[in-house]
Design an enzyme around this catalytic site. Structure first.
Site, short mmCIF file in Angstrom:
data_model
loop_
_atom_site.label_atom_id
_atom_site.label_comp_id
_atom_site.label_asym_id
_atom_site.label_seq_id
_atom_site.Cartn_x
_atom_site.Cartn_y
_atom_site.Cartn_z
N PRO A 78 48.92 108.97 46.40
CA PRO A 78 48.10 110.04 46.96
C PRO A 78 46.93 110.48 46.08
CG PRO A 78 50.41 110.52 47.32
CD PRO A 78 50.36 109.27 46.49
N ASN A 79 45.80 110.65 46.73
CA ASN A 79 44.57 111.21 46.16
C ASN A 79 43.82 110.25 45.24
OD1 ASN A 79 44.85 113.83 47.41
ND2 ASN A 79 46.55 114.15 46.02
N ARG A 131 36.96 112.61 41.75
CA ARG A 131 38.08 113.52 41.49
C ARG A 131 38.19 113.83 40.00
NH1 ARG A 131 44.49 112.00 41.85
NH2 ARG A 131 45.25 114.13 41.72
N TYR A 144 40.24 111.91 35.09
CA TYR A 144 40.52 110.62 35.70
C TYR A 144 39.41 109.58 35.53
CZ TYR A 144 44.22 113.37 37.88
OH TYR A 144 45.31 114.20 38.10
N ASN A 163 50.52 103.39 40.17
CA ASN A 163 50.20 104.77 39.82
C ASN A 163 50.61 105.60 41.04
OD1 ASN A 163 49.18 107.28 39.33
ND2 ASN A 163 47.19 106.56 38.57
N ALA A 193 50.89 112.14 42.39
CA ALA A 193 51.85 113.25 42.22
C ALA A 193 53.26 112.87 42.66
CB ALA A 193 51.36 114.49 42.98
N HIS A 246 56.31 112.68 40.23
CA HIS A 246 57.12 113.79 39.76
C HIS A 246 58.26 114.18 40.70
CE1 HIS A 246 53.77 113.79 37.06
NE2 HIS A 246 52.93 114.05 38.05
N ASP A 298 63.40 104.82 44.67
CA ASP A 298 64.45 103.92 45.14
C ASP A 298 63.86 102.61 45.63
OD1 ASP A 298 66.43 105.70 44.50
OD2 ASP A 298 66.89 106.30 46.55
N GLU A 302 54.47 101.59 35.26
CA GLU A 302 53.93 102.85 35.79
C GLU A 302 52.66 103.18 35.02
OE1 GLU A 302 56.87 105.92 35.37
OE2 GLU A 302 55.40 107.51 35.68
N HIS A 305 49.33 105.86 34.49
CA HIS A 305 48.65 107.13 34.77
C HIS A 305 47.33 107.12 34.02
CE1 HIS A 305 52.16 108.65 36.72
NE2 HIS A 305 52.87 108.21 35.71
N LEU A 306 46.29 107.49 34.70
CA LEU A 306 44.97 107.56 34.06
C LEU A 306 44.95 108.65 33.00
CD1 LEU A 306 43.30 107.26 37.49
CD2 LEU A 306 42.71 105.70 35.64
N SER A 307 45.52 109.81 33.38
CA SER A 307 45.55 110.93 32.43
C SER A 307 46.86 110.90 31.65
CB SER A 307 45.43 112.26 33.21
OG SER A 307 46.58 112.45 34.03
N ARG A 336 49.56 117.80 29.96
CA ARG A 336 49.05 118.66 31.03
C ARG A 336 50.11 119.71 31.41
NH1 ARG A 336 46.60 114.87 35.57
NH2 ARG A 336 45.87 116.93 36.26
N ARG A 342 54.26 117.98 35.15
CA ARG A 342 53.78 116.60 35.18
C ARG A 342 54.46 115.73 34.12
NH1 ARG A 342 49.02 116.35 38.47
NH2 ARG A 342 48.01 118.38 38.49
#
Ligand code: DQA
Length: 148
Positions: free
Chosen positions: A9-10, A17, A22, A73, A76, A79, A86, A97, A99-101, A106, A110
């Site tokens: 998402p996003n 963004r 990011y 990635n 959200a 979390h 699963d 996995e 993550h850009l950030s 944070r 997160r």
């Protein structure tokens, strides 16, 4: 050797963004960079971005049998996305996995990933290059396993 590159998402909004977190690259630019690196590594990639957990799960279930690993990635969903977690575990494939950030630097919520326990590893906070490092790791893993 084919890998799935999945964004949740996003992440379709990358480029505009919150660039301080990011980066400035769009998802399309990141995917093109990955495609070029994959060609050099003689790997094939298949991409999906979706804002919906069900679509991500359908894609994983459909594509995993013909894949050697997954770069994801989860946005959200990282979390709290237990169904996605699963689905990843059920593939039995190596998962990285990304993550850009830096999710540990944070908000407190997160810092917990429900994906981490089913991933071979995690790259967090290294921006778009995190996807490249994930790809290099998976290619090395799969090549080593084939040589054994
Ligand atoms: C993210 C971190 C998540 O906490 C956030 O919800 C995202 C992006 C990252 O790439 O840094 O959507 O996964």
């Amino acid at each position: 050797m084919k890998f799935l590159v999945i964004n949740g998402p996003n992440l379709n909004l990358l480029g505009t963004r919150d660039p301080a977190l990011y980066g400035n690259l769009t998802l399309e630019q990141i995917e093109n960079t990955l495609r070029r690196r994959a060609a050099r590594l003689k790997a094939e990639l298949e991409f999906l971005q979706s804002n919906s957990e069900g679509t991500l799960i359908d894609f994983i279930q459909q594509k995993a049998p013909e894949s050697s690993g997954i770069i994801i990635n989860p946005g959200a969903l990282t979390h709290y996305g237990y169904s996605l977690r699963d689905a990843l575990a059920d593939t039995g494939l190596p998962v990285v996995e990304v993550h850009l950030s830096n999710i540990y630097a944070r908000e407190g919520w997160r810092a917990h990933s429900v994906m981490a326990a089913v991933a071979r590893g995690q790259v967090s906070g290294l921006g778009w290059r995190g996807y490249l490092y994930a790809l290099e790791f998976l290619v090395a893993q799969v090549s080593r396993r084939r040589r054994q």
